[in-house]
Design an enzyme around this catalytic site. Structure first.
Site, PDB file in Angstrom:
ATOM      1  N   ASP A  10      16.691 -15.660   7.373  1.00  0.00           N
ATOM      2  CA  ASP A  10      15.239 -15.867   7.377  1.00  0.00           C
ATOM      3  C   ASP A  10      14.700 -15.205   6.115  1.00  0.00           C
ATOM      4  O   ASP A  10      15.426 -14.483   5.412  1.00  0.00           O
ATOM      5  CB  ASP A  10      14.614 -15.238   8.639  1.00  0.00           C
ATOM      6  CG  ASP A  10      13.098 -15.454   8.697  1.00  0.00           C
ATOM      7  OD1 ASP A  10      12.629 -16.513   8.247  1.00  0.00           O
ATOM      8  OD2 ASP A  10      12.375 -14.556   9.166  1.00  0.00           O
ATOM      9  N   CYS A  73      14.258 -19.852  10.496  1.00  0.00           N
ATOM     10  CA  CYS A  73      13.054 -19.881   9.678  1.00  0.00           C
ATOM     11  C   CYS A  73      12.416 -21.264   9.793  1.00  0.00           C
ATOM     12  O   CYS A  73      13.037 -22.269   9.419  1.00  0.00           O
ATOM     13  CB  CYS A  73      13.447 -19.587   8.228  1.00  0.00           C
ATOM     14  SG  CYS A  73      12.070 -19.685   7.080  1.00  0.00           S
ATOM     15  N   GLU A 150       5.145  -8.160   8.710  1.00  0.00           N
ATOM     16  CA  GLU A 150       6.169  -7.407   7.966  1.00  0.00           C
ATOM     17  C   GLU A 150       5.633  -6.056   7.478  1.00  0.00           C
ATOM     18  O   GLU A 150       6.404  -5.158   7.196  1.00  0.00           O
ATOM     19  CB  GLU A 150       6.700  -8.227   6.781  1.00  0.00           C
ATOM     20  CG  GLU A 150       7.510  -9.444   7.191  1.00  0.00           C
ATOM     21  CD  GLU A 150       9.032  -9.259   7.110  1.00  0.00           C
ATOM     22  OE1 GLU A 150       9.504  -8.255   6.551  1.00  0.00           O
ATOM     23  OE2 GLU A 150       9.747 -10.146   7.631  1.00  0.00           O
ATOM     24  N   CYS A 184       6.904 -20.435  13.540  1.00  0.00           N
ATOM     25  CA  CYS A 184       7.463 -19.465  12.595  1.00  0.00           C
ATOM     26  C   CYS A 184       8.123 -18.376  13.439  1.00  0.00           C
ATOM     27  O   CYS A 184       7.538 -17.916  14.419  1.00  0.00           O
ATOM     28  CB  CYS A 184       6.334 -18.891  11.744  1.00  0.00           C
ATOM     29  SG  CYS A 184       6.801 -17.417  10.820  1.00  0.00           S
TER      30      CYS A 184
HETATM   31  N1  DGL Z   1      10.033 -16.539   9.687  1.00  0.00           N
HETATM   32  C1  DGL Z   1       9.679 -17.475   8.641  1.00  0.00           C
HETATM   33  C2  DGL Z   1       9.407 -18.821   9.264  1.00  0.00           C
HETATM   34  O1  DGL Z   1       9.858 -19.039  10.390  1.00  0.00           O
HETATM   35  C3  DGL Z   1       8.599 -16.892   7.789  1.00  0.00           C
HETATM   36  C4  DGL Z   1       8.474 -17.554   6.460  1.00  0.00           C
HETATM   37  C5  DGL Z   1       7.701 -16.761   5.430  1.00  0.00           C
HETATM   38  O2  DGL Z   1       8.269 -15.814   4.898  1.00  0.00           O
HETATM   39  O3  DGL Z   1       6.568 -17.129   5.120  1.00  0.00           O
HETATM   40  O4  DGL Z   1       8.798 -19.677   8.704  1.00  0.00           O
END
Ligand code: DGL
Length: 266
Positions: A10, A73, A150, A184
């Site tokens: 991810d 992701c 994050e 996401c």
């Molecule tokens: N966890 C990622 C997703 O499912 C996040 C993507 C990002 O860094 O914007 O899209």
């Protein structure tokens, strides 16, 4: 029986929600996880770049000898499905299983929230239109969620998170969305804030959960289950930050050490 690890990747820590979901079903699997934190957020990048990065991430985990890879992701799953499908190692995305689950028993409009790149790709919208053509789909990009999560703003009472949730989800609440896809893999962590805003009765469909279930089914069907619960984590960002926050995403302390790897160039 196959003791090789399952590879996950991810943009950061969000994919750990898929690891957590898989562990609940198959606790003994060995896991190899790559969080490309240095290049996060993926959702702000153009699709052409994301496709190159998807290939790099796949190469990174596959070169360590995995039996399958889950692109944990939504952004990669929606912008590089052909890159995943053509890869020589068996890959899973977080989109197809999620749409199948959402289409089952949907009543009223279905909402999809995900990153900007994911929503702009139209992949969830197309797949939902094919799976349940009669159902209205309301898709909303939520670009601030991943950076907020994050950086530690994931508690349901967090003021910055609450403001972002109210801004992004207002149109979904107005439309009377009854089923909401968390497209996401980071969003599982803020489900409480989301449900709190949307009100009671909302059915959330978590992409990370759906993909983990699909992967576990496949491993069982192919008789490829096996392992000793080992975990290895790699991050292109700070190993200390990853270690600290990973406990939140995994719901426990990580079993294995976190290793820093150099940022890849796109
Ligand atoms: N966890 C990622 C997703 O499912 C996040 C993507 C990002 O860094 O914007 O899209």
């Amino acid at each position: 029986m196959d003791n090789r690890p399952i590879g996950f990747f991810d943009s950061g820590l969000g994919g750990l929600t898929a690891v957590r979901a898989l562990r609940r079903i198959l606790p003994d699997e060995n896991i190899l996880y790559f969080g490309d934190t240095a290049r996060m957020p993926y959702g702000a990048r153009p699709a052409a770049q994301l496709r190159v990065m998807a290939r790099q991430d796949l190469d990174f985990v596959a070169s360590r000898g995995v039996k399958a890879v889950l692109a944990a992701c939504g952004t990669v799953s929606s912008t590089a499905p052909d890159v995943l499908a053509a890869y020589p190692v068996r890959t899973f995305d977080v989109l197809s299983s999620t749409v199948r689950e959402a289409a089952r028993g949907a009543s009223g409009p279905i909402g999809v929230i995900a990153t900007a790149a994911c929503i702009a790709s139209g992949a969830f919208q197309r797949a939902l239109a094919a799976a349940c053509p009669e159902t209205e789909v309301v898709a909303v990009a939520c670009p601030a969620f991943v950076p907020l999560i994050e950086s530690g703003h994931y508690e349901s009472g967090d003021a910055a998170l609450r403001a972002a949730v109210a801004e992004y989800l207002a149109p979904l609440r107005e439309k009377g969305v009854g089923s909401l896809i968390l497209g996401c893999t980071h969003y599982g962590l803020i489900e409480e804030a989301i449900c709190g805003f949307m009100g009671p009765g909302l059915r959330t469909i978590e992409a990370a959960e759906c993909a983990a279930r699909e992967l576990a089914l496949w491993l069982r069907k192919e008789e490829l289950c096996g392992g000793t619960g080992e975990e290895r984590f790699f991050t292109s960002g700070s190993a200390e930050d990853f270690e600290r926050l990973s406990a939140v995403f995994l719901g426990r302390t990580a079993h294995g050490a976190v290793e820093h790897v150099d940022e890849m160039e796109v």
